[in-house]
Design an enzyme around this catalytic site. Structure first.
Site, mmCIF file in Angstrom:
data_model
loop_
_atom_site.group_PDB
_atom_site.id
_atom_site.type_symbol
_atom_site.label_atom_id
_atom_site.label_comp_id
_atom_site.label_asym_id
_atom_site.label_seq_id
_atom_site.Cartn_x
_atom_site.Cartn_y
_atom_site.Cartn_z
ATOM 1 C CE LYS A 196 -5.023 83.474 -17.181
ATOM 2 N NZ LYS A 196 -5.632 82.155 -17.433
ATOM 3 N NE ARG A 230 -9.421 85.125 -25.187
ATOM 4 C CZ ARG A 230 -8.248 85.729 -25.319
ATOM 5 N NH1 ARG A 230 -7.152 85.169 -24.827
ATOM 6 N NH2 ARG A 230 -8.173 86.899 -25.924
ATOM 7 N NE ARG A 277 -3.801 80.997 -26.571
ATOM 8 C CZ ARG A 277 -3.050 81.030 -25.483
ATOM 9 N NH1 ARG A 277 -3.622 81.103 -24.307
ATOM 10 N NH2 ARG A 277 -1.749 80.963 -25.571
ATOM 11 C CD GLU A 330 -11.529 81.322 -20.608
ATOM 12 O OE1 GLU A 330 -10.800 80.354 -20.308
ATOM 13 O OE2 GLU A 330 -11.116 82.316 -21.240
ATOM 14 C CE LYS A 379 -0.279 84.504 -18.874
ATOM 15 N NZ LYS A 379 -0.504 83.267 -19.684
#
Length: 532
Positions: free
Chosen positions: A234, A239, A254, A282, A404
């Site tokens: 992560k 994003r 995002r 990402e 996550k």
């Protein structure tokens, strides 16, 4: 005519939404509004609730001046009122005398007038504002002031809005979510086009709703067999969806911002590729195969021009997670294992220099994966993502498919030195705090935080501020350096935003350290050692 009093109906809706924390009550209020409003006002309602606010066309300092002129209040008293209320639009609405007239316009007419202020002279703006204030009640004035100042926000989540629209229109929520994304403008689309999704992909730029994950809340053995899961790092970047359709390239964040021009190297790399596709990934600052701190990436954001030096010193890459569309075919219903295989093939064939597939972590059992997670901060990762290999690409969050699994946050002990009252329902209490750490014999600010305390603790802190305020600067109070809090954060980097020279990523209050004094807070030089 049912739209005649619609500003009143809109005000009633806002009041209803602000008066409850219950999701179902908010949904009912929205549906009631939709059943009464004309279609063009419904479009503006959706626009405002999805962040499509008009830019500020009237200087807020003028609004203060005009309010003082009408009320005859001394400036100091207005400022005291503003400090107490914590919101300029609300303060003005409260101090103005009752209206002498009743203005009847639809929401759409109000929005057209407000947007039209851009081309007006200051005198014309003043006449419009004063006439409007004299024809609106308190709640209507408050909404008008918020719309005029470009600060209209309301406490309704995207999910609640979509659920209300889904219930009203009987459309699929994923279809509605997709329909509301992108570059549509209120004066260019009808309500029926929005809720029937007829406006999906009217141009090449339309993104998809992002698939989001929940924080892991299960024991690892409850997830099932390890081989059923895809594990990736992560990353703490931006994003984004990278879209290539018919020779055009668009990069969406995002937050539904079009950020193509901020990353020209990504745009140019995708332009050199062939075909049509939508990639989810990402956006990161990467130098010599090492992911840089988010603060470095932040230096690239929202700049009108990017110098050659900056492009060289802060190079950008995309770590690609997913393939959502290929040659105009929506792939989101396919399992991620299949989508990832197609993504690997696409990138292997095209070999774009700035886009690489996100690493799939090889592991045999959950304890082995946990060891990888615990070392993730060493490579500037926040932890891991776990994705069920047979999962589709959902719109928004759905529990069970994507998790996550972040590493424990970093923490420091810091002392509160500034406080400011909140807004809305929290306007009577000090809820916004600035914290400092030691730097030799002095204190230097290092972070602001707005969350983490209970309502009871907020009331207790507010009483402390009222009794121990030393100075005031507008709505901000300087207080005695006595209250110590443990501040949690995700990352740290050098920054000029605070006197400390460092900035914390996502700071929040973890707990009130009543057992500590200002002598026990952390030292700046030790904190700097946390920077990778």
């Amino acid at each position: 005519m049912r739209s005649r009093y619609f500003m009143k109906h809109f005000a009633e809706l806002i009041n209803a939404l602000e008066s409850t924390n219950k999701t179902n009550a908010k949904i009912d209020a929205i549906i009631d509004y939709l059943e009464r409003a004309p279609d063009d006002d419904k479009v503006w309602f959706i626009a405002l609730f999805t962040g499509k606010r008009p830019k500020r066309n009237v200087n807020t300092n003028y609004l203060k001046e005009w309010a003082l002129e009408i009320t005859g209040l001394p400036f100091w008293l207005f400022q005291e009122s503003y400090s107490s209320v914590g919101d300029l639009g609300e303060t003005i609405s409260l101090v103005l005398p009752p209206p002498e007239e009743k203005i009847e316009r639809t929401l759409t007419q109000w929005m057209e007038d407000i947007i039209g202020m851009k081309s007006k002279t200051d005198q014309e703006k003043k006449e419009f504002v004063l006439q409007s204030w004299n024809g609106l009640d308190y709640t209507e004035r408050l909404i008008f002031n918020k719309l005029l100042g470009g600060s209209f926000r309301i406490g309704v989540s995207d999910k609640t809005l979509i659920n209300a629209l889904t219930k009203f229109s009987e459309q699929e929520s994923s279809t509605l979510t997709h329909s509301l994304m992108g570059k549509w403008m209120p004066d260019e689309v009808s309500f029926n086009e929005l809720i029937s999704a007829e406006n999906i992909n009217p141009d090449n730029s339309k993104p998809y709703p992002f698939c989001l994950a929940y924080p892991l809340e299960k024991e690892l053995h409850d997830l099932g067999e390890p081989e059923e899961w895809l594990a990736e790092y992560k990353w703490d970047g931006i994003r984004g969806q990278i879209i290539r359709r018919n020779g055009e390239v668009f990069i969406w964040s995002r937050g539904e911002e079009l950020i193509t021009e901020q990353f020209p190297e990504i745009r140019d790399a995708v332009l050199e590729m062939s075909g049509n596709f939508v990639i989810d990934g990402e956006i990161l600052a990467v130098r010599d195969d090492r992911v840089l701190n988010f603060n470095e990436l932040q230096k690239r954001l929202n700049r009108k021009t990017l110098t050659k030096k900056m492009l060289t010193e802060i190079p950008i890459e995309v770590f690609a997670y997913d393939l959502l569309e290929l040659e105009n075919t929506d792939l989101r219903d396919k399992p991620i294992a299949s989508r990832r295989a197609m993504l690997e093939e696409l990138l292997l064939n095209e070999r774009p220099g700035n886009i690489k597939i996100s690493e799939a972590i090889d592991f045999k059992n959950w304890p082995e994966l946990n060891q990888v997670r615990e070392k993730s901060r060493e490579i500037n990762s926040e932890g891991l993502m776990l994705k069920q290999k047979n999962s589709p690409y959902h719109a928004g969050r759905k529990k069970g498919d994507w998790w996550k699994w972040k590493i424990n946050p970093l923490t420091i002990d810091a002392v509160m030195i500034y406080a400011q009252k909140g807004s809305g329902r929290r306007s009577a209490y000090y809820t916004d705090y600035t914290f400092a750490v030691k730097n030799g014999d002095s204190l230097v600010t290092i972070a602001k935080a707005y969350s983490g305390l209970t309502d009871k603790e907020i009331m207790e802190v507010s009483r402390f501020v009222n009794k121990n305020a030393i100075e005031k600067f507008g709505p901000v109070r300087t207080v005695k350096a006595e209250l110590v809090f443990e501040i949690a954060f995700e990352g740290i980097g050098f920054s000029s935003r605070h006197k400390s020279g460092v900035a914390l990523r996502f700071p929040r209050i973890l707990r009130w350290r009543r057992d500590k004094t200002v002598n026990d807070i952390d030292d700046l030089e030790e904190i700097k050692k946390l920077i990778q």
